[in-house]
Design a protein around this motif. Sequence first.
Motif, PDB file in Angstrom:
ATOM      1  N   PRO A  17      27.296  78.342  98.636  1.00  0.00           N
ATOM      2  CA  PRO A  17      26.737  79.373  99.516  1.00  0.00           C
ATOM      3  C   PRO A  17      25.491  80.056  98.980  1.00  0.00           C
ATOM      4  CG  PRO A  17      28.673  80.196  98.381  1.00  0.00           C
ATOM      5  CD  PRO A  17      28.596  78.735  98.076  1.00  0.00           C
ATOM      6  N   LEU A  18      25.175  79.880  97.704  1.00  0.00           N
ATOM      7  CA  LEU A  18      24.053  80.615  97.139  1.00  0.00           C
ATOM      8  C   LEU A  18      22.803  79.768  96.933  1.00  0.00           C
ATOM      9  CD1 LEU A  18      25.931  82.868  94.566  1.00  0.00           C
ATOM     10  CD2 LEU A  18      25.150  83.426  96.865  1.00  0.00           C
ATOM     11  N   SER A  19      22.756  78.580  97.502  1.00  0.00           N
ATOM     12  CA  SER A  19      21.528  77.798  97.365  1.00  0.00           C
ATOM     13  C   SER A  19      20.432  78.341  98.264  1.00  0.00           C
ATOM     14  CB  SER A  19      21.806  76.324  97.686  1.00  0.00           C
ATOM     15  OG  SER A  19      22.318  76.197  98.997  1.00  0.00           O
ATOM     16  N   ILE A  20      20.821  78.850  99.440  1.00  0.00           N
ATOM     17  CA  ILE A  20      19.868  79.466 100.371  1.00  0.00           C
ATOM     18  C   ILE A  20      20.475  80.774 100.869  1.00  0.00           C
ATOM     19  CG2 ILE A  20      18.648  79.245 102.559  1.00  0.00           C
ATOM     20  CD1 ILE A  20      18.731  76.241 102.250  1.00  0.00           C
ATOM     21  N   LEU A  21      19.699  81.847 100.802  1.00  0.00           N
ATOM     22  CA  LEU A  21      20.149  83.133 101.352  1.00  0.00           C
ATOM     23  C   LEU A  21      19.190  83.527 102.456  1.00  0.00           C
ATOM     24  CD1 LEU A  21      21.244  83.182  98.249  1.00  0.00           C
ATOM     25  CD2 LEU A  21      21.661  85.582  98.758  1.00  0.00           C
ATOM     26  N   LYS A  22      19.661  83.442 103.693  1.00  0.00           N
ATOM     27  CA  LYS A  22      18.851  83.819 104.848  1.00  0.00           C
ATOM     28  C   LYS A  22      19.407  85.104 105.455  1.00  0.00           C
ATOM     29  CE  LYS A  22      16.979  79.390 106.430  1.00  0.00           C
ATOM     30  NZ  LYS A  22      16.825  78.490 107.593  1.00  0.00           N
ATOM     31  N   PHE A  23      18.587  86.136 105.448  1.00  0.00           N
ATOM     32  CA  PHE A  23      18.987  87.397 106.065  1.00  0.00           C
ATOM     33  C   PHE A  23      18.431  87.407 107.488  1.00  0.00           C
ATOM     34  CE2 PHE A  23      19.400  87.889 101.576  1.00  0.00           C
ATOM     35  CZ  PHE A  23      20.569  88.612 101.442  1.00  0.00           C
ATOM     36  N   ASN A  24      18.929  86.450 108.271  1.00  0.00           N
ATOM     37  CA  ASN A  24      18.479  86.281 109.656  1.00  0.00           C
ATOM     38  C   ASN A  24      19.568  86.685 110.642  1.00  0.00           C
ATOM     39  OD1 ASN A  24      20.265  84.200 109.214  1.00  0.00           O
ATOM     40  ND2 ASN A  24      18.946  82.571 110.025  1.00  0.00           N
ATOM     41  N   ARG A  25      20.534  87.436 110.139  1.00  0.00           N
ATOM     42  CA  ARG A  25      21.615  88.005 110.932  1.00  0.00           C
ATOM     43  C   ARG A  25      21.862  89.418 110.424  1.00  0.00           C
ATOM     44  NH1 ARG A  25      25.649  85.831 108.884  1.00  0.00           N
ATOM     45  NH2 ARG A  25      24.522  84.613 107.337  1.00  0.00           N
ATOM     46  N   PRO A  26      22.593  90.267 111.132  1.00  0.00           N
ATOM     47  CA  PRO A  26      22.822  91.637 110.656  1.00  0.00           C
ATOM     48  C   PRO A  26      23.319  91.666 109.213  1.00  0.00           C
ATOM     49  CG  PRO A  26      23.555  91.448 112.912  1.00  0.00           C
ATOM     50  CD  PRO A  26      23.175  90.053 112.479  1.00  0.00           C
ATOM     51  N   PHE A  27      22.741  92.562 108.429  1.00  0.00           N
ATOM     52  CA  PHE A  27      23.082  92.662 107.009  1.00  0.00           C
ATOM     53  C   PHE A  27      23.044  94.115 106.568  1.00  0.00           C
ATOM     54  CE2 PHE A  27      18.515  91.908 107.353  1.00  0.00           C
ATOM     55  CZ  PHE A  27      17.956  92.816 106.465  1.00  0.00           C
ATOM     56  N   MET A  28      23.591  94.379 105.392  1.00  0.00           N
ATOM     57  CA  MET A  28      23.627  95.734 104.849  1.00  0.00           C
ATOM     58  C   MET A  28      22.635  95.872 103.706  1.00  0.00           C
ATOM     59  SD  MET A  28      27.677  96.781 105.018  1.00  0.00           S
ATOM     60  CE  MET A  28      27.268  98.534 104.882  1.00  0.00           C
ATOM     61  N   ILE A  29      22.169  97.110 103.501  1.00  0.00           N
ATOM     62  CA  ILE A  29      21.167  97.425 102.477  1.00  0.00           C
ATOM     63  C   ILE A  29      21.657  98.589 101.628  1.00  0.00           C
ATOM     64  CG2 ILE A  29      18.874  98.440 102.106  1.00  0.00           C
ATOM     65  CD1 ILE A  29      17.825  97.011 104.459  1.00  0.00           C
ATOM     66  N   PHE A  30      21.479  98.475 100.328  1.00  0.00           N
ATOM     67  CA  PHE A  30      21.760  99.574  99.400  1.00  0.00           C
ATOM     68  C   PHE A  30      20.599  99.646  98.409  1.00  0.00           C
ATOM     69  CE2 PHE A  30      25.622  97.451 100.689  1.00  0.00           C
ATOM     70  CZ  PHE A  30      26.476  98.472 101.061  1.00  0.00           C
ATOM     71  N   ILE A  31      19.973 100.809  98.283  1.00  0.00           N
ATOM     72  CA  ILE A  31      18.964 101.014  97.240  1.00  0.00           C
ATOM     73  C   ILE A  31      19.605 101.889  96.180  1.00  0.00           C
ATOM     74  CG2 ILE A  31      16.690 101.953  96.667  1.00  0.00           C
ATOM     75  CD1 ILE A  31      15.787 101.340  99.485  1.00  0.00           C
ATOM     76  N   THR A  32      19.683 101.366  94.948  1.00  0.00           N
ATOM     77  CA  THR A  32      20.432 102.035  93.892  1.00  0.00           C
ATOM     78  C   THR A  32      19.583 102.243  92.652  1.00  0.00           C
ATOM     79  OG1 THR A  32      21.264 100.017  92.833  1.00  0.00           O
ATOM     80  CG2 THR A  32      22.517 100.863  94.704  1.00  0.00           C
ATOM     81  N   ASP A  33      19.990 103.230  91.882  1.00  0.00           N
ATOM     82  CA  ASP A  33      19.421 103.484  90.562  1.00  0.00           C
ATOM     83  C   ASP A  33      20.296 102.745  89.559  1.00  0.00           C
ATOM     84  OD1 ASP A  33      18.559 104.453  88.126  1.00  0.00           O
ATOM     85  OD2 ASP A  33      18.364 106.530  88.811  1.00  0.00           O
ATOM     86  N   GLN A  34      19.760 101.695  88.961  1.00  0.00           N
ATOM     87  CA  GLN A  34      20.568 100.855  88.085  1.00  0.00           C
ATOM     88  C   GLN A  34      20.947 101.535  86.777  1.00  0.00           C
ATOM     89  OE1 GLN A  34      21.933  98.506  89.649  1.00  0.00           O
ATOM     90  NE2 GLN A  34      20.812  96.595  89.471  1.00  0.00           N
ATOM     91  N   THR A  35      20.279 102.624  86.428  1.00  0.00           N
ATOM     92  CA  THR A  35      20.632 103.312  85.186  1.00  0.00           C
ATOM     93  C   THR A  35      21.945 104.069  85.308  1.00  0.00           C
ATOM     94  OG1 THR A  35      19.381 105.320  85.742  1.00  0.00           O
ATOM     95  CG2 THR A  35      18.200 103.572  84.561  1.00  0.00           C
ATOM     96  N   ASN A  36      22.315 104.460  86.543  1.00  0.00           N
ATOM     97  CA  ASN A  36      23.536 105.256  86.690  1.00  0.00           C
ATOM     98  C   ASN A  36      24.355 104.901  87.937  1.00  0.00           C
ATOM     99  OD1 ASN A  36      22.110 106.493  88.827  1.00  0.00           O
ATOM    100  ND2 ASN A  36      21.328 108.099  87.473  1.00  0.00           N
TER     101      ASN A  36
END
Length: 410
Positions: A375-394
């Motif tokens: 499943p990870l050879s191609i990642l197409k975000f061409n359908r509804p998807f979720m987004i998270f913007i995070t601070d990786q330090t914490n």
Amino acid sequence: MERNGVLLWIFGFAIVVCGNQETLQQPPISAKLPSLINMNNDFAFHLYKRVIELPDYQSKNIFFSPFSVSMALSELSLGAGGDTKQQLLSGIGYNSTIFSTEEMHQLFHSLLEDISNRTGVDIDVGTALYASDRFKPHSKFLEDMKEFYHSDGFTVDFRVKETVDQINNYAKKKTQGKINQAVDNLEDDTLMFLLTYIYFKGKWDKPFKPEKTRESTFHIDDKTTVTVQMMHQYERLKVFYDAELSTKVLCLDYKDSFSMFLAVPDDKMEQKNIKDLEMTVSRQHVEKWKRSAFKKTVDIYVPKLSLKTSYSLKDILKGMGMADIFSDKANFTGVSEEKIFVSKVLHKATLDIDEQGTTAAAVTGVSMRVRLHNPLSILKFNRPFMIFITDQTNDNILFFGKVVNPNEKL
């Protein structure tokens, strides 16, 4: 005795709220910071799941800053007392066995200090408190707002249009023009307007090449498609397959330890869709993605985005147990001797994603690397998807959302 309205405004990476009072010791109890982050992130998912329960938002884009909302409510608790304060603290997930309310405000202060010292991305978080020239807040409340939440303070006349212009110009400046109109109008009897904002602009660690962007089809659902500008990369990037959720996860890093996680249900698992994902995903899943993502050379397709969202959170917060702040039961004696209540809670947010990066203004398990259909050879975000913007330090979730239609207009 007549009660007066206080406007709690939360806007897209800007927020409007109302305050609290407490006696606090000086900063941080750094060992307890992860507990505050967990509190904020759990609140993010609780708020999101309340939003998607509303019919109007089940098939629409959702984007907001849970950090802005929880910070605004924490500020509001500074001036609250009695049941009002308990409802606010319970609503944001505060647990007195982990840290005191004094420590909670200190930890928010510590987070804001850390954010202000970042240089790899353009990020600004803060608060502005507008008080009527007919209203006298307690000096202690104003001092605490300034000390712990970096609040700017202004005395204004809410009866004149110039005050609305002043607030909107402030919001426009703090969000670099992404939110031009924080508020349309204000009632003449408004006594206080508390605005919290967050602005984020990050450049990709590995930018997309504009010449590889092409028109492509985005599948809103089984019957509806739209044409979008689809960015493309064939690159070594961090990915993960969450077998528990049947979801493909892509981690795109910005400079200075911020990241965007994109999560799309596996289209090979026909029984799974975006509704299943958004009802099941939790803070622990995002933490697992961070721990378990690994670098792999993959083909990725991500649509360019320019989203604007706007929410009235009054009924949602009531449903989360914070009802008294909106009624004559409100106890804000830590703000003022006058009897006041919250009249509105508003939130506006924007998100722009292109080849160079992202601009946003206004929140354990099984690692499975091999499956029969890879499943990870191609990642197409061409359908509804979720987004998270995070601070990786914490692990702090700054922004949170769902893209149903990249072309949707507010």
